[in-house]
Design a protein around this motif. Structure first.
Motif, PDB file in Angstrom:
ATOM      1  N   GLU A 233      67.652  -2.935 -69.819  1.00  0.00           N
ATOM      2  CA  GLU A 233      66.773  -3.973 -70.346  1.00  0.00           C
ATOM      3  C   GLU A 233      65.331  -3.652 -69.974  1.00  0.00           C
ATOM      4  N   GLY A 234      64.462  -3.547 -71.000  1.00  0.00           N
ATOM      5  CA  GLY A 234      63.062  -3.253 -70.768  1.00  0.00           C
ATOM      6  C   GLY A 234      62.184  -4.486 -70.873  1.00  0.00           C
ATOM      7  N   PHE A 235      60.876  -4.271 -70.764  1.00  0.00           N
ATOM      8  CA  PHE A 235      59.920  -5.365 -70.882  1.00  0.00           C
ATOM      9  C   PHE A 235      59.593  -5.679 -72.335  1.00  0.00           C
ATOM     10  N   SER A 236      59.524  -4.662 -73.186  1.00  0.00           N
ATOM     11  CA  SER A 236      59.173  -4.880 -74.592  1.00  0.00           C
ATOM     12  C   SER A 236      59.781  -3.775 -75.439  1.00  0.00           C
ATOM     13  N   ILE A 237      59.848  -4.035 -76.739  1.00  0.00           N
ATOM     14  CA  ILE A 237      60.457  -3.053 -77.644  1.00  0.00           C
ATOM     15  C   ILE A 237      59.597  -1.804 -77.780  1.00  0.00           C
ATOM     16  N   ASN A 238      58.401  -1.826 -77.216  1.00  0.00           N
ATOM     17  CA  ASN A 238      57.538  -0.644 -77.265  1.00  0.00           C
ATOM     18  C   ASN A 238      57.702   0.244 -76.042  1.00  0.00           C
ATOM     19  N   ASP A 239      58.630  -0.122 -75.142  1.00  0.00           N
ATOM     20  CA  ASP A 239      58.901   0.710 -73.976  1.00  0.00           C
ATOM     21  C   ASP A 239      59.891   1.804 -74.358  1.00  0.00           C
ATOM     22  N   PRO A 240      59.443   3.051 -74.474  1.00  0.00           N
ATOM     23  CA  PRO A 240      60.381   4.118 -74.836  1.00  0.00           C
ATOM     24  C   PRO A 240      61.311   4.438 -73.670  1.00  0.00           C
ATOM     25  N   PHE A 241      62.558   4.756 -74.005  1.00  0.00           N
ATOM     26  CA  PHE A 241      63.529   5.089 -72.953  1.00  0.00           C
ATOM     27  C   PHE A 241      64.515   6.094 -73.518  1.00  0.00           C
ATOM     28  N   ASP A 242      64.939   7.005 -72.636  1.00  0.00           N
ATOM     29  CA  ASP A 242      65.878   8.037 -73.071  1.00  0.00           C
ATOM     30  C   ASP A 242      67.054   8.093 -72.095  1.00  0.00           C
ATOM     31  N   ILE A 243      68.217   8.374 -72.642  1.00  0.00           N
ATOM     32  CA  ILE A 243      69.434   8.552 -71.849  1.00  0.00           C
ATOM     33  C   ILE A 243      70.071   9.868 -72.280  1.00  0.00           C
ATOM     34  N   THR A 244      70.498  10.665 -71.309  1.00  0.00           N
ATOM     35  CA  THR A 244      71.247  11.880 -71.640  1.00  0.00           C
ATOM     36  C   THR A 244      72.563  11.873 -70.871  1.00  0.00           C
ATOM     37  N   LEU A 245      73.588  12.418 -71.510  1.00  0.00           N
ATOM     38  CA  LEU A 245      74.931  12.432 -70.948  1.00  0.00           C
ATOM     39  C   LEU A 245      75.502  13.838 -71.039  1.00  0.00           C
ATOM     40  N   PRO A 246      76.456  14.175 -70.172  1.00  0.00           N
ATOM     41  CA  PRO A 246      77.131  15.471 -70.312  1.00  0.00           C
ATOM     42  C   PRO A 246      77.969  15.500 -71.595  1.00  0.00           C
ATOM     43  N   THR A 247      78.298  16.663 -72.046  1.00  0.00           N
ATOM     44  CA  THR A 247      79.167  16.813 -73.214  1.00  0.00           C
ATOM     45  C   THR A 247      80.543  16.208 -72.911  1.00  0.00           C
ATOM     46  N   ASP A 248      81.121  15.506 -73.892  1.00  0.00           N
ATOM     47  CA  ASP A 248      82.436  14.875 -73.762  1.00  0.00           C
ATOM     48  C   ASP A 248      82.447  13.704 -72.779  1.00  0.00           C
ATOM     49  N   PHE A 249      81.269  13.227 -72.405  1.00  0.00           N
ATOM     50  CA  PHE A 249      81.166  12.050 -71.536  1.00  0.00           C
ATOM     51  C   PHE A 249      81.366  10.798 -72.393  1.00  0.00           C
ATOM     52  N   LEU A 250      82.020   9.756 -71.831  1.00  0.00           N
ATOM     53  CA  LEU A 250      82.315   8.551 -72.592  1.00  0.00           C
ATOM     54  C   LEU A 250      81.876   7.315 -71.803  1.00  0.00           C
TER      55      LEU A 250
END
Length: 594
Positions: A233-250
């Protein structure tokens, strides 16, 4: 004599065994753990023999709230108390600290007070191999109380830590932070203005929460196979955020709120999720979701999105609320053959033709909800699987004709000018919310006549008086003659009584002239419910020439008055019940013997 002596010895053994201090230390600590912390602290004063168990109790909780403390209790008093406790308890814990908690709420303007006690506790936690940490810090917004990163750093590589929850912790910004705790299962950051990017390498991690951490821009999971829950949960919709996961991660469930989704998230991450919830987020204009894993997708109040294509053959539940609002937006669910629940709210591009083409291919669909789709003029489709259908506030709707033989529930709110309203199902229960105020009688009669074949019908209105029909107007054939069970819900605190109640019942008995039950209830007080049960006997022949007036001289339609009838009253006060008994006896008297 020997038997008496033996009984005394046995009783002494039982008495000693039942003493609390004679239980194993682990069991005593388990009992203390189940108590509120203040109650567990009383073990320190119950007896001298129990005091050591308190000193070795592997849970420490500190609370400082300057708003509620007496003026003579200062921060220094609190800090000295913490120091004394740590010194006293540290000797007995022997490096086996299970849980350390701090709740710190201060209006203190000194920026050094909070970091001082936090650093002290963190150093103690590391020295005693803490397993769970929960810090919740709240200070005035103009105070920047920086905890040293050197105090936090050992925690991020602890071999013992299983849960780390940091709230309100601030340190000078660190761009990249690595967390390598092998036993870590739960990780939470809330209002922590400290870290830019988090790198987590822990195959045991199950739950992650990142709540309003304005400095954090990315979260990278570098090890493991699965995660039960990730909430962002961010402060506003203009807060960019990225998530990366390992391959085959669920990820079992991913909750994204108030952030701007990176291209990596909607291109790759969402394809590795089973349950996806996106609320008030910045979205791309076009989004194509390809996934064999996703089973639930809920999108609410998202911006910019105009075109959504779902290539998700295992999707079972799709909800879209105010996320495709433009007239030119498009939604493609043609591949969602496993859908069981479909809710479309505020999608301007939904038309009757779109519904007709899509619903017939959804062979597993059980529940359909359509709300605020204002381009929708006609609803026409067939479905053998649908069991619940809700249609609300579609203001341009003109006609409804659905063939749903297994439909069990139908709900509607909106204009009464929709006609015909054809719901072909003999098993259905209806729930109709009438417009505010008194509706035109001819219009309401015509509309309600569509539901005479339902098993039962619930009508909701603002006030009971809205359903009262003047005697001079109810000279038309009843619209719901075949209906046997009717319920009226009013949005009033109290149900009517006296003349208003009898006028209401007369009106309901015109709508439903031969009911089995009439139920009155209040939406505002759910426990207020009153029911009349009609039990019919043999037909009654009347000697009075006005008998035909009650049923308008029709041969096939005969109301409740034309039978021997016993009426049971449930949920009415005694005085109201007597009043109604007299009313029904009088009403029935002119149409035959009671």
């Amino acid at each position: 004599m020997e038997e008496t002596k033996r009984c005394r010895v046995d009783n002494t053994i039982i008495s000693n065994y039942m003493k609390l201090e004679n239980l194993p230390a682990d069991l005593i600590h388990n009992i203390m753990h189940k108590l509120p912390y203040k109650e567990a602290a009383k073990f320190s004063v119950l007896s001298k023999s129990l005091n050591p168990y308190w000193l070795s109790f592997p849970t420490l909780k500190f609370k400082y709230n300057s708003y509620n403390l007496p003026k003579d209790v200062s921060y220094d008093t609190f800090f000295n108390s913490v120091q004394k406790t740590l010194k006293l308890r540290g000797r007995c814990l022997k490096g086996c600290l299970q849980n350390l908690s701090l709740s710190y709420n201060s209006m203190d303007s000194n920026p050094h007070h909070c970091p001082k006690v936090v650093d002290l506790l963190l150093n103690f936690a590391v020295q005693n191999n803490v397993k769970e940490i929960n810090f919740d810090i709240e200070e005035p917004v103009n105070i920047i109380a920086n905890v040293t990163y050197d105090s936090l750093c050992p925690l991020f590589s602890s071999q013992f830590l299983t849960a780390l929850k940091l709230g309100g912790v601030q340190i000078p910004l660190v761009d990249n932070v690595s967390i390598t705790c092998p036993k870590l299962t739960e990780l939470q950051f809330q209002n922590c203005h400290a870290f830019g990017t988090i790198h987590v390498s822990s195959s045991s991690l199950k739950q992650v929460k990142v709540i309003k951490c304005c400095s954090m821009k990315a979260f990278h999971i570098e090890k493991g196979k699965s995660l039960h829950s990730f909430k962002l949960e961010g402060f506003s919709i203009n807060d960019p955020f990225d998530i990366t996961l390992p391959t085959d991660f669920l990820i079992h469930d991913l909750h994204l709120t108030n952030v701007e989704l990176s291209k990596n998230i909607y291109d790759k991450v969402v394809a590795q999720v089973e349950l996806l919830f996106i609320d008030t987020c910045g979205m791309p204009k076009s989004m194509r979701l390809h996934s064999l894993h996703i089973k639930v997708l809920e999108m609410k109040r998202n911006y910019n999105l105009e075109n959504l294509v779902l290539r998700t053959p295992n999707l079972e539940r799709f909800i879209s609320v105010d996320s495709l609002e433009t007239l030119h937006s498009t939604l493609d669910i043609s591949d969602c053959v496993a859908l069981k629940v479909l809710k479309l709210d505020g999608i301007m591009s939904i038309t009757g033709e779109w519904l007709k083409m899509r619903i017939c291919w959804l062979r597993s669909l059980k529940k359909l909800v359509i709300r605020n789709c204002n381009r929708l003029e006609r609803v026409e489709f067939e479905s053998d699987s649908l069991e619940k259908f809700s249609l609300h506030e579609c203001f341009h709707l003109e006609k409804v004709e659905v063939h749903v033989l297994n439909l069990l529930e139908f709900s509607y709110s909106g204009s009464l000018q929709v006609y015909p309203m054809i719901i072909l199902s003999s098993k259905c229960n209806g729930n109709i919310k009438l417009p505010y105020g008194r509706s035109d009688l001819d219009l309401m009669k015509k509309f309600l006549s569509s539901f005479g074949h339902f098993k039962d019908l619930t009508l909701s209105c603002s006030k009971a008086e809205d359903m009262v029909i003047p005697r001079q107007l109810n000279d038309k054939i009843s619209p719901l003659y075949d209906l046997r069970h009717v319920k009226l819900q009013v949005r009033e605190r109290f149900l009517p009584n006296g003349p208003i109640l009898t006028q209401l019942l007369e009106s309901l008995l015109w709508f439903v002239p031969r009911p089995d039950t009439i139920t009155l209830s209040s939406n505002m007080t759910g426990n207020t419910r009153s029911t009349l049960k009609f039990k019919y006997g043999n037909p009654v022949e009347s000697n009075d020439s006005v008998v035909g007036d009650c049923c308008r001289d029709t041969d096939d339609i005969r109301c409740w008055r034309h039978h021997e009838v016993k009426i049971e009253f449930e949920g009415f006060d005694e005085s109201v019940r007597e009043y109604l008994e007299e009313f029904f006896a009088t009403s029935h008297r002119y149409y035959g013997k009671h």
